[in-house]
Design a protein around this motif. Structure first.
Motif, PDB file in Angstrom:
ATOM      1  N   VAL A 117       0.884  -1.006   0.330  1.00  0.00           N
ATOM      2  CA  VAL A 117       0.376  -0.007   0.199  1.00  0.00           C
ATOM      3  C   VAL A 117       0.841   1.061  -0.054  1.00  0.00           C
ATOM      4  CG1 VAL A 117      -1.933   1.422   1.641  1.00  0.00           C
ATOM      5  CG2 VAL A 117      -2.260  -0.701   0.913  1.00  0.00           C
ATOM      6  N   LYS A 118       1.578   0.950   1.287  1.00  0.00           N
ATOM      7  CA  LYS A 118       2.842   2.620   1.405  1.00  0.00           C
ATOM      8  C   LYS A 118       3.248   2.506  -0.574  1.00  0.00           C
ATOM      9  CE  LYS A 118       4.722   2.174   5.823  1.00  0.00           C
ATOM     10  NZ  LYS A 118       5.386   1.932   6.926  1.00  0.00           N
ATOM     11  N   ALA A 119       4.096   1.598  -1.642  1.00  0.00           N
ATOM     12  CA  ALA A 119       4.786   1.465  -2.108  1.00  0.00           C
ATOM     13  C   ALA A 119       3.709   2.066  -3.957  1.00  0.00           C
ATOM     14  CB  ALA A 119       5.087   0.336  -3.026  1.00  0.00           C
ATOM     15  N   LEU A 120       2.730   1.404  -3.158  1.00  0.00           N
ATOM     16  CA  LEU A 120       1.091   2.399  -4.058  1.00  0.00           C
ATOM     17  C   LEU A 120       0.920   3.384  -4.371  1.00  0.00           C
ATOM     18  CD1 LEU A 120      -0.262  -1.219  -5.161  1.00  0.00           C
ATOM     19  CD2 LEU A 120       0.656  -0.013  -6.194  1.00  0.00           C
ATOM     20  N   GLN A 121       1.227   3.985  -3.458  1.00  0.00           N
ATOM     21  CA  GLN A 121       0.525   5.172  -2.438  1.00  0.00           C
ATOM     22  C   GLN A 121      -0.013   6.256  -4.087  1.00  0.00           C
ATOM     23  OE1 GLN A 121      -1.473   6.526  -0.131  1.00  0.00           O
ATOM     24  NE2 GLN A 121      -0.997   4.294  -0.215  1.00  0.00           N
ATOM     25  N   PRO A 122       1.717   6.413  -4.672  1.00  0.00           N
ATOM     26  CA  PRO A 122       1.605   7.820  -6.194  1.00  0.00           C
ATOM     27  C   PRO A 122       0.443   7.343  -6.807  1.00  0.00           C
ATOM     28  CG  PRO A 122       2.962   7.363  -5.839  1.00  0.00           C
ATOM     29  CD  PRO A 122       2.735   6.161  -4.640  1.00  0.00           C
ATOM     30  N   VAL A 123      -0.120   6.043  -7.197  1.00  0.00           N
ATOM     31  CA  VAL A 123      -1.216   5.715  -8.055  1.00  0.00           C
ATOM     32  C   VAL A 123      -2.216   5.103  -7.867  1.00  0.00           C
ATOM     33  CG1 VAL A 123       0.353   4.900 -10.732  1.00  0.00           C
ATOM     34  CG2 VAL A 123      -0.247   3.901  -8.583  1.00  0.00           C
ATOM     35  N   MET A 124      -2.575   5.069  -6.103  1.00  0.00           N
ATOM     36  CA  MET A 124      -3.620   4.706  -5.388  1.00  0.00           C
ATOM     37  C   MET A 124      -4.726   5.279  -5.369  1.00  0.00           C
ATOM     38  SD  MET A 124      -4.140   2.317  -3.360  1.00  0.00           S
ATOM     39  CE  MET A 124      -2.919   1.215  -2.307  1.00  0.00           C
ATOM     40  N   PRO A 125      -4.736   6.542  -5.573  1.00  0.00           N
ATOM     41  CA  PRO A 125      -6.269   7.423  -5.595  1.00  0.00           C
ATOM     42  C   PRO A 125      -6.953   6.318  -7.351  1.00  0.00           C
ATOM     43  CG  PRO A 125      -4.402   8.983  -5.151  1.00  0.00           C
ATOM     44  CD  PRO A 125      -4.308   7.942  -5.723  1.00  0.00           C
ATOM     45  N   SER A 142     -11.662   2.560  -8.637  1.00  0.00           N
ATOM     46  CA  SER A 142     -12.169   1.268 -10.093  1.00  0.00           C
ATOM     47  C   SER A 142     -12.491  -0.134  -9.323  1.00  0.00           C
ATOM     48  CB  SER A 142     -10.930   0.944 -11.262  1.00  0.00           C
ATOM     49  OG  SER A 142     -10.312   0.533 -10.941  1.00  0.00           O
ATOM     50  N   ALA A 143     -12.976  -0.401  -9.436  1.00  0.00           N
ATOM     51  CA  ALA A 143     -13.667  -1.506  -9.043  1.00  0.00           C
ATOM     52  C   ALA A 143     -12.537  -2.525  -9.783  1.00  0.00           C
ATOM     53  CB  ALA A 143     -15.280  -2.018 -10.093  1.00  0.00           C
ATOM     54  N   LEU A 144     -12.453  -2.475 -10.983  1.00  0.00           N
ATOM     55  CA  LEU A 144     -11.248  -3.623 -10.713  1.00  0.00           C
ATOM     56  C   LEU A 144     -10.254  -3.715 -10.076  1.00  0.00           C
ATOM     57  CD1 LEU A 144      -9.538  -5.973 -12.475  1.00  0.00           C
ATOM     58  CD2 LEU A 144      -8.818  -4.393 -14.305  1.00  0.00           C
ATOM     59  N   GLY A 145      -9.622  -2.306  -9.713  1.00  0.00           N
ATOM     60  CA  GLY A 145      -8.201  -1.392  -8.738  1.00  0.00           C
ATOM     61  C   GLY A 145      -8.958  -1.865  -7.459  1.00  0.00           C
ATOM     62  N   LEU A 184      -6.973  -4.692  -4.855  1.00  0.00           N
ATOM     63  CA  LEU A 184      -5.966  -4.199  -3.724  1.00  0.00           C
ATOM     64  C   LEU A 184      -6.595  -4.396  -2.153  1.00  0.00           C
ATOM     65  CD1 LEU A 184      -6.279  -0.521  -4.371  1.00  0.00           C
ATOM     66  CD2 LEU A 184      -3.969  -2.190  -4.171  1.00  0.00           C
ATOM     67  N   LEU A 185      -8.134  -5.102  -2.458  1.00  0.00           N
ATOM     68  CA  LEU A 185      -8.509  -5.308  -1.178  1.00  0.00           C
ATOM     69  C   LEU A 185      -9.350  -6.743  -0.940  1.00  0.00           C
ATOM     70  CD1 LEU A 185     -10.711  -2.745  -0.871  1.00  0.00           C
ATOM     71  CD2 LEU A 185      -8.836  -2.625  -0.604  1.00  0.00           C
ATOM     72  N   PHE A 209      -8.545  -8.174   2.539  1.00  0.00           N
ATOM     73  CA  PHE A 209      -9.921  -7.492   3.902  1.00  0.00           C
ATOM     74  C   PHE A 209     -11.263  -7.341   3.581  1.00  0.00           C
ATOM     75  CE2 PHE A 209      -5.657  -5.219   3.827  1.00  0.00           C
ATOM     76  CZ  PHE A 209      -5.532  -6.525   4.907  1.00  0.00           C
ATOM     77  N   SER A 210     -11.866  -7.597   1.921  1.00  0.00           N
ATOM     78  CA  SER A 210     -13.116  -8.035   1.934  1.00  0.00           C
ATOM     79  C   SER A 210     -13.860  -9.205   0.562  1.00  0.00           C
ATOM     80  CB  SER A 210     -13.370  -6.201   0.904  1.00  0.00           C
ATOM     81  OG  SER A 210     -14.641  -6.730   0.947  1.00  0.00           O
ATOM     82  N   ALA A 211     -14.455  -9.403   1.032  1.00  0.00           N
ATOM     83  CA  ALA A 211     -15.478 -10.935   0.379  1.00  0.00           C
ATOM     84  C   ALA A 211     -16.142 -10.392  -0.979  1.00  0.00           C
ATOM     85  CB  ALA A 211     -16.466 -11.138   1.141  1.00  0.00           C
ATOM     86  N   ARG A 212     -16.123  -9.008  -0.912  1.00  0.00           N
ATOM     87  CA  ARG A 212     -16.919  -8.632  -2.674  1.00  0.00           C
ATOM     88  C   ARG A 212     -15.602  -7.424  -2.500  1.00  0.00           C
ATOM     89  NH1 ARG A 212     -21.533  -6.653  -1.562  1.00  0.00           N
ATOM     90  NH2 ARG A 212     -22.377  -6.707  -4.109  1.00  0.00           N
ATOM     91  N   PRO A 213     -14.987  -7.054  -2.557  1.00  0.00           N
ATOM     92  CA  PRO A 213     -13.802  -5.793  -2.634  1.00  0.00           C
ATOM     93  C   PRO A 213     -13.763  -4.653  -3.924  1.00  0.00           C
ATOM     94  CG  PRO A 213     -12.525  -7.757  -3.137  1.00  0.00           C
ATOM     95  CD  PRO A 213     -14.332  -8.380  -2.958  1.00  0.00           C
ATOM     96  N   TRP A 214     -14.475  -5.696  -4.986  1.00  0.00           N
ATOM     97  CA  TRP A 214     -15.134  -4.351  -5.645  1.00  0.00           C
ATOM     98  C   TRP A 214     -16.768  -3.835  -5.865  1.00  0.00           C
ATOM     99  CZ3 TRP A 214     -15.183  -9.824  -5.236  1.00  0.00           C
ATOM    100  CH2 TRP A 214     -17.258 -10.688  -5.202  1.00  0.00           C
ATOM    101  N   ALA A 215     -17.295  -4.145  -4.900  1.00  0.00           N
ATOM    102  CA  ALA A 215     -18.669  -3.182  -4.804  1.00  0.00           C
ATOM    103  C   ALA A 215     -17.920  -1.890  -2.842  1.00  0.00           C
ATOM    104  CB  ALA A 215     -19.150  -4.268  -3.616  1.00  0.00           C
ATOM    105  N   VAL A 216     -16.878  -2.051  -2.419  1.00  0.00           N
ATOM    106  CA  VAL A 216     -16.450  -1.176  -1.285  1.00  0.00           C
ATOM    107  C   VAL A 216     -16.552   0.246  -2.119  1.00  0.00           C
ATOM    108  CG1 VAL A 216     -14.907  -0.286   0.385  1.00  0.00           C
ATOM    109  CG2 VAL A 216     -14.662  -2.915   0.248  1.00  0.00           C
ATOM    110  N   ASP A 217     -17.081   1.275  -1.028  1.00  0.00           N
ATOM    111  CA  ASP A 217     -16.749   2.157  -1.967  1.00  0.00           C
ATOM    112  C   ASP A 217     -15.486   2.966  -2.325  1.00  0.00           C
ATOM    113  OD1 ASP A 217     -18.629   5.094  -1.787  1.00  0.00           O
ATOM    114  OD2 ASP A 217     -16.751   5.801  -0.589  1.00  0.00           O
TER     115      ASP A 217
END
Length: 245
Positions: free
Chosen positions: A132-140, A145-148, A152-153, A156-164
């Motif tokens: 996460v630290k290494a990807l900060q420049p492109v994190m936003p 994006s749902a794919l991103g 990424l997640l 931590f999430s069973a449905r990461p694409w649906a996270v706000d």
């Protein structure tokens, strides 16, 4: 010490305690619905969000002391509380101590790993933190994006694409910029183990909630949590990962 917090709504007070690397914003999906019925206080733990580091060790014990002092300072002793992950273990510890909290909901608490689960937790979360630290420049862009979010997640999430998307951006920024992160991660994995609360010692309602697809605090760890907190009731979140909220 002065902890940063936000306060919204009216009614019976409710404390929200985030997890490792999080902040009060970790609760954004629930804040408005809760504030419609309760006086909600969401705190930034030491070394997270806008709260300063402690002067000494960052651990569950010192965080419990700091949070107790915060509640005394704001005349909130006996408040109902909900904690997530590290915050879930923290509210369990405060419930064990007695006289600090009212009713408690502990969501996917850390600290009940044993054997191979300890290095699994430590190295998997440490690797996630470094990534996460290494990807900060492109994190936003990634979090937007749902794919991103799917890439990424999944830990931590069973449905990461649906996270706000905004919640994902906030969490990834907080995760990367929490100065207490590395010390706390080591303490959670290798520090003092959670002390038990004997049967009958917790008189207020206590619920431990667990996601069936939790890949951080594995569902099998719920058995030890109930062994150490026999006064608790266990609630399973179906089709859910580490963060029910």
């Amino acid at each position: 010490m002065n902890l940063h917090f936000i306060r919204r709504g009216t009614g019976r007070p409710l404390l929200l305690v985030h997890g490792l690397g999080g902040s009060w914003r970790s609760w954004n999906t629930l804040l408005n619905p809760l504030a419609a019925e309760r006086d909600v206080i969401a705190v930034d733990l030491p070394g997270h969000g806008e709260s300063p580091n402690l002067t000494g060790l960052h651990s569950i014990g010192t965080f419990a002391d700091a949070l107790t002092s915060f509640l005394i300072q704001h005349d909130l002793l006996g408040i109902d509380a909900v904690g997530s992950s590290m915050g879930a273990r923290l509210v369990l510890e405060l419930a064990r101590r007695g006289g600090v909290l009212g009713a408690v909901v502990s969501l996917d608490p850390g600290g009940f790993w044993q054997g191979w689960q300890i290095p699994f937790f430590y190295h998997s979360v440490s690797l996630s933190g470094k990534l996460v630290k290494a990807l900060q420049p492109v994190m936003p862009m990634l979090a937007g994006s749902a794919l991103g979010r799917t890439v990424l997640l999944p830990q931590f999430s069973a449905r990461p694409w649906a996270v706000d998307a905004q919640l994902a951006r906030d969490e990834m920024h907080s995760f990367a910029h929490a100065p207490a992160f590395d010390e706390l991660l080591d303490q959670l994995a290798h520090g003092a183990v959670q002390q038990p609360a004997p049967t009958g010692s917790i008189t207020e309602p206590l619920v431990i909630g667990w996601g069936r697809q939790d890949r951080v605090c594995l569902p099998s760890q719920a058995a030890l949590a109930l062994e150490k907190f026999p006064d608790a009731r266990l609630y399973w979140f179906e089709h859910c990962g580490h963060f029910p909220q």
